[in-house]
Design a protein around this motif. Structure first.
Motif, PDB file in Angstrom:
ATOM      1  N   MET A  35     -29.655  37.218 -55.749  1.00  0.00           N
ATOM      2  CA  MET A  35     -29.222  35.881 -55.388  1.00  0.00           C
ATOM      3  C   MET A  35     -28.117  35.682 -56.657  1.00  0.00           C
ATOM      4  N   GLN A  36     -28.486  35.778 -57.909  1.00  0.00           N
ATOM      5  CA  GLN A  36     -27.698  35.738 -59.174  1.00  0.00           C
ATOM      6  C   GLN A  36     -26.262  36.285 -58.689  1.00  0.00           C
ATOM      7  N   ALA A  37     -26.451  37.561 -58.395  1.00  0.00           N
ATOM      8  CA  ALA A  37     -24.973  38.304 -58.050  1.00  0.00           C
ATOM      9  C   ALA A  37     -24.279  37.716 -56.949  1.00  0.00           C
ATOM     10  N   GLY A  38     -24.859  36.939 -56.021  1.00  0.00           N
ATOM     11  CA  GLY A  38     -24.402  36.546 -54.731  1.00  0.00           C
ATOM     12  C   GLY A  38     -23.497  35.127 -55.002  1.00  0.00           C
ATOM     13  N   PHE A  39     -23.740  34.304 -56.069  1.00  0.00           N
ATOM     14  CA  PHE A  39     -23.171  33.088 -56.052  1.00  0.00           C
ATOM     15  C   PHE A  39     -21.958  33.208 -56.783  1.00  0.00           C
ATOM     16  N   LEU A  40     -20.920  32.210 -56.638  1.00  0.00           N
ATOM     17  CA  LEU A  40     -19.662  32.167 -57.213  1.00  0.00           C
ATOM     18  C   LEU A  40     -19.719  31.622 -58.470  1.00  0.00           C
ATOM     19  N   PRO A  41     -18.809  32.161 -59.494  1.00  0.00           N
ATOM     20  CA  PRO A  41     -18.757  31.542 -60.937  1.00  0.00           C
ATOM     21  C   PRO A  41     -18.886  30.056 -60.910  1.00  0.00           C
ATOM     22  N   LYS A  42     -18.378  29.161 -59.898  1.00  0.00           N
ATOM     23  CA  LYS A  42     -18.335  27.846 -60.092  1.00  0.00           C
ATOM     24  C   LYS A  42     -19.644  27.207 -59.922  1.00  0.00           C
ATOM     25  N   ASP A  43     -20.608  28.065 -59.249  1.00  0.00           N
ATOM     26  CA  ASP A  43     -21.832  27.297 -59.022  1.00  0.00           C
ATOM     27  C   ASP A  43     -22.931  27.652 -60.115  1.00  0.00           C
ATOM     28  N   VAL A  44     -22.404  27.071 -61.180  1.00  0.00           N
ATOM     29  CA  VAL A  44     -23.215  27.371 -62.409  1.00  0.00           C
ATOM     30  C   VAL A  44     -24.586  27.058 -62.309  1.00  0.00           C
ATOM     31  N   THR A  45     -24.964  25.967 -61.494  1.00  0.00           N
ATOM     32  CA  THR A  45     -26.621  25.625 -61.935  1.00  0.00           C
ATOM     33  C   THR A  45     -27.328  26.440 -60.937  1.00  0.00           C
ATOM     34  N   TYR A  46     -26.823  27.086 -59.865  1.00  0.00           N
ATOM     35  CA  TYR A  46     -27.519  27.990 -59.153  1.00  0.00           C
ATOM     36  C   TYR A  46     -27.547  29.555 -59.763  1.00  0.00           C
ATOM     37  N   LEU A  47     -26.485  29.733 -60.702  1.00  0.00           N
ATOM     38  CA  LEU A  47     -26.426  30.905 -61.238  1.00  0.00           C
ATOM     39  C   LEU A  47     -27.554  30.860 -62.395  1.00  0.00           C
ATOM     40  N   GLN A  48     -27.439  29.765 -63.091  1.00  0.00           N
ATOM     41  CA  GLN A  48     -28.503  29.580 -64.155  1.00  0.00           C
ATOM     42  C   GLN A  48     -30.106  29.799 -63.625  1.00  0.00           C
ATOM     43  N   GLN A  49     -30.328  28.937 -62.495  1.00  0.00           N
ATOM     44  CA  GLN A  49     -31.421  29.024 -61.866  1.00  0.00           C
ATOM     45  C   GLN A  49     -31.958  30.364 -61.775  1.00  0.00           C
ATOM     46  N   ALA A  50     -31.073  30.948 -61.042  1.00  0.00           N
ATOM     47  CA  ALA A  50     -31.407  32.442 -60.364  1.00  0.00           C
ATOM     48  C   ALA A  50     -31.710  33.340 -61.651  1.00  0.00           C
TER      49      ALA A  50
END
Ligand code: FE2
Ligand code: FE2
Length: 317
Positions: A35-50
């Motif tokens: 999931m972390q590898a799948g989010f775009l750089p702008k979706d910071v909150t999702y990246l951090q949560q993953a």
């Protein structure tokens, strides 16, 4: 240091709980990596949560490994459901390609686990019970996260490089982990044939979905492998329908069991070959080495469940 002693009454609870975490905590941490590898750089909150979920599963896995030395079933260690001979290489390559840190020391430590020695540390049960409770909370919040991501993706509010089917798939696997863990924690034993049938329906669907999304992640020029993936998809769809058929007589159950074993062996071979080809840079695809090795371990997990069946013996327990 834990004292050792023979504790047969709690043996199954401890062993099954730890075997389950060794398999599923690793699976969940990899879902977080995908999931972390799948989010775009702008979706910071999702990246951090993953990233946070990945670290939390590292903790569960670390604790499970710490408690598992000399308690893990020999058959689980041999089944290659926890680790294959490709997992460490797949982690190294995936970390290199994605830049996502993967705690490979845990994998190295797990490779050194010794099988059940026939005795269990006398004080181990409360540690396992606490680990189960901690894992149940984490699985629940991770499943919620997956459901939110799926909802956002299906409402076109979020884009990731995972198909919606993959997000739904990892959500279902979290719910399965939670269900099995709750049963263990509550000492619930269900009818063994129902248990096995239920697992076969679940895992046939999972195997069919692996074949479906692997086919779509292969480069279209990989025609032979795309064809093979399509063939595997159809095979599992047929099996799933048959397993769901009402009033399955015992004779059909045995025949279907053999068909399930053959289909699972076939998809495991396909995934093992795919992982080696990707690691050798001989396959064009959007698959990461860790993703395909992950699906191989899930096939090996299902294979062990299937292999516990013998004619006249209809369940695991
Ligand atoms: Fe998975
Ligand atoms: Fe899966």
């Amino acid at each position: 240091m834990l004292a050792t002693g023979s504790v047969p009454m709690i043996g199954n609870f401890v062993r099954e709980s730890l075997d389950l975490h060794l398999f599923f905590a690793r699976i969940m941490r990899e879902h977080a990596i995908f999931m972390q590898a799948g989010f775009l750089p702008k979706d910071v909150t999702y990246l951090q949560q993953a990233a946070q979920f990945k670290c939390q599963y590292d903790e569960i896995l670390k604790e499970a490994i710490r408690l598992s030395d000399c308690t893990t079933s020999g058959e689980v260690l041999q089944s290659e459901e926890l680790l294959t001979d490709k997992t460490l290489r797949a982690e190294q390559k995936t970390q290199e390609l994605t830049g996502i840190p993967i705690d490979m020391a845990l994998t190295a430590e797990e490779l050194r686990l010794n099988p059940d020695s026939g005795t269990l540390p006398a004080e181990i049960e409360p540690y396992v019970c606490a680990l189960n409770q901690k894992a149940m909370l984490l699985i629940t919040s991770f499943a919620e996260f997956k459901a939110i991501v799926l909802d956002q993706v299906t409402h076109c509010c979020l884009i990731t490089n995972l198909f919606p089917l993959q997000i739904e798939h990892v959500y279902k696997e979290a719910l399965y982990y939670l269900k099995v863990l709750k049963r263990l924690q509550n000492n619930q034993f269900v009818d063994s044939r129902v248990d096995l049938l239920e697992q076969e329906v679940f895992w046939d669907e999972i195997m069919g979905e692996h074949a479906r999304f692997v086919r779509h992640l292969l480069d279209p020029s990989e025609r032979a492998l795309c064809r093979k993936a399509k063939e595997l998809t159809k095979g599992f769809e047929r099996l799933e329908q048959k397993m769901k058929g009402e009033g399955l007589p015992a004779s059909s159950f045995g025949r279907l069991m053999h068909e399930n074993i053959a289909a699972t062996l076939s998809i495991a071979e396909f995934k093992a070959m795919g992982t080696e080809l990707i690691l050798a840079c001989q396959l064009k695809s959007l698959l990461s080495p860790l993703l395909i090795d992950h699906t191989l371990r899930e096939a090996n997990y299902y294979m062990r469940i299937l292999q516990t069946w013998k004619p006249g013996y209809l369940g695991r327990r």
